[in-house]
Design a protein around this motif. Structure first.
Motif, mmCIF file in Angstrom:
data_model
loop_
_atom_site.group_PDB
_atom_site.id
_atom_site.type_symbol
_atom_site.label_atom_id
_atom_site.label_comp_id
_atom_site.label_asym_id
_atom_site.label_seq_id
_atom_site.Cartn_x
_atom_site.Cartn_y
_atom_site.Cartn_z
ATOM 1 N N LEU A 14 0.824 -1.203 0.000
ATOM 2 C CA LEU A 14 0.000 0.000 0.000
ATOM 3 C C LEU A 14 0.863 1.261 0.000
ATOM 4 C CD1 LEU A 14 -2.788 1.303 0.090
ATOM 5 C CD2 LEU A 14 -2.693 1.114 2.583
ATOM 6 N N ILE A 15 1.911 1.265 0.801
ATOM 7 C CA ILE A 15 2.825 2.409 0.847
ATOM 8 C C ILE A 15 3.404 2.676 -0.541
ATOM 9 C CG2 ILE A 15 5.136 3.069 1.669
ATOM 10 C CD1 ILE A 15 4.341 1.994 4.413
ATOM 11 N N THR A 16 3.806 1.609 -1.223
ATOM 12 C CA THR A 16 4.363 1.738 -2.577
ATOM 13 C C THR A 16 3.310 2.284 -3.538
ATOM 14 O OG1 THR A 16 5.898 -0.065 -2.169
ATOM 15 C CG2 THR A 16 5.445 0.466 -4.477
ATOM 16 N N GLU A 17 2.100 1.716 -3.482
ATOM 17 C CA GLU A 17 1.020 2.160 -4.374
ATOM 18 C C GLU A 17 0.668 3.628 -4.164
ATOM 19 O OE1 GLU A 17 -2.171 -0.563 -3.623
ATOM 20 O OE2 GLU A 17 -1.172 -2.217 -4.665
ATOM 21 N N LEU A 18 0.794 4.111 -2.945
ATOM 22 C CA LEU A 18 0.465 5.503 -2.634
ATOM 23 C C LEU A 18 1.607 6.465 -2.943
ATOM 24 C CD1 LEU A 18 -1.461 4.983 0.727
ATOM 25 C CD2 LEU A 18 -2.424 5.569 -1.528
ATOM 26 N N GLY A 19 2.743 5.936 -3.373
ATOM 27 C CA GLY A 19 3.869 6.790 -3.726
ATOM 28 C C GLY A 19 4.600 7.357 -2.526
ATOM 29 N N VAL A 20 4.525 6.674 -1.397
ATOM 30 C CA VAL A 20 5.227 7.130 -0.201
ATOM 31 C C VAL A 20 6.736 7.038 -0.437
ATOM 32 C CG1 VAL A 20 5.671 6.577 2.229
ATOM 33 C CG2 VAL A 20 3.340 6.530 1.335
ATOM 34 N N SER A 21 7.458 8.052 0.028
ATOM 35 C CA SER A 21 8.920 8.085 -0.110
ATOM 36 C C SER A 21 9.501 8.859 1.060
ATOM 37 C CB SER A 21 9.294 8.775 -1.429
ATOM 38 O OG SER A 21 8.926 10.148 -1.367
ATOM 39 N N GLU A 22 10.815 8.968 1.088
ATOM 40 C CA GLU A 22 11.448 9.781 2.134
ATOM 41 C C GLU A 22 10.991 11.231 2.037
ATOM 42 O OE1 GLU A 22 15.623 9.215 3.177
ATOM 43 O OE2 GLU A 22 15.608 7.444 1.881
ATOM 44 N N ASP A 23 10.748 11.718 0.815
ATOM 45 C CA ASP A 23 10.287 13.091 0.617
ATOM 46 C C ASP A 23 8.804 13.255 0.908
ATOM 47 O OD1 ASP A 23 12.842 13.900 -0.182
ATOM 48 O OD2 ASP A 23 12.430 13.359 -2.273
ATOM 49 N N GLN A 24 8.040 12.173 0.808
ATOM 50 C CA GLN A 24 6.599 12.182 1.052
ATOM 51 C C GLN A 24 6.251 11.014 1.978
ATOM 52 O OE1 GLN A 24 3.806 13.915 -0.843
ATOM 53 N NE2 GLN A 24 5.379 15.471 -0.989
ATOM 54 N N PRO A 25 6.677 11.080 3.258
ATOM 55 C CA PRO A 25 6.435 9.952 4.167
ATOM 56 C C PRO A 25 4.964 9.849 4.579
ATOM 57 C CG PRO A 25 7.478 11.755 5.343
ATOM 58 C CD PRO A 25 7.416 12.160 3.907
ATOM 59 N N ALA A 26 4.591 8.679 5.047
ATOM 60 C CA ALA A 26 3.207 8.374 5.432
ATOM 61 C C ALA A 26 2.990 8.542 6.926
ATOM 62 C CB ALA A 26 2.880 6.934 5.048
ATOM 63 N N THR A 27 1.739 8.683 7.289
ATOM 64 C CA THR A 27 1.320 8.537 8.673
ATOM 65 C C THR A 27 0.657 7.175 8.765
ATOM 66 O OG1 THR A 27 0.973 10.903 9.028
ATOM 67 C CG2 THR A 27 -0.207 9.396 10.493
#
Length: 192
Positions: A14-27
């Motif tokens: 899910l994190i990958t699908e949402l485009g989470v990265s070091e520049d755009q981290p998730a909660t």
């Protein structure tokens, strides 16, 4: 550890699908038995997490297991009867109608998630911003138990950036106080 890593694959997908990265981290938000998989994600990829919100739960301790006594042949554990469940966690705030809806929507907990010890090696997981939403136990008591080294809360004492929120209700605020829980999560996610 193959089994434990497998328990985090849906979260990582899910994190990958949402485009989470070091520049755009998730909660990340975790409740109860999700503490092992989310603790593993924090351990393996702390750079991808802006904040973790623990809802009436907290991070798993290294080597701990939620229910190590479960038989190995048990693939998954369905939601027990509410009488049995009330012996383990507070059902405060849940009406008969809500309990029926809860039962209808409940999914079994995977046996390996409950049974396997959590292998944690990266102390950077403790530097991730953390919010505890305390429901069935007030935050003052949770923090006191953490400082005293209580096994269920000892890892909380090691978190470097910790916020606490009291949301008095039972163990399932998503059923008893959904709007208040959503506001608490939104507030936590927006903090820098």
């Amino acid at each position: 550890m193959r089994c434990a890593v497998g328990t985090i694959q849906p979260i990582l997908k899910l994190i990958t699908e949402l485009g989470v990265s070091e520049d755009q981290p998730a909660t990340l938000v975790a409740h109860s038995g999700a503490n092992a998989p989310v603790s593993l994600v924090l351990d393996q990829h702390p750079e991808l997490v802006h904040r973790v919100v623990w809802v009436d739960s907290g991070p798993a301790a290294a080597g701990g297991a939620f229910a190590p006594e479960l038989p190995k042949e048990l693939a998954e554990l369905p939601l027990p009867s509410f009488d049995a469940l009330s012996q383990q966690a507070s059902l405060e705030g849940l009406s008969a109608e809500v309990l029926e809806r809860f039962r209808d929507r409940a999914v079994p907990e995977p046996g390996p998630v409950l049974r396997q010890p959590v292998r944690l090696t990266n102390d950077a997981r403790r530097r991730v911003r953390t919010t505890l939403v305390c429901c069935s136990i007030p935050s003052a008591q949770v923090l006191e138990l953490a400082r005293a080294g209580h096994p269920m809360f000892a890892e909380v004492a090691k978190i470097e950036r910790l916020d606490v929120v009291d949301l008095p209700t039972g163990h399932w605020p998503m059923w008893s106080r959904p709007r208040d829980l959503a506001q608490s999560i939104q507030s936590a996610a927006s903090r820098s």
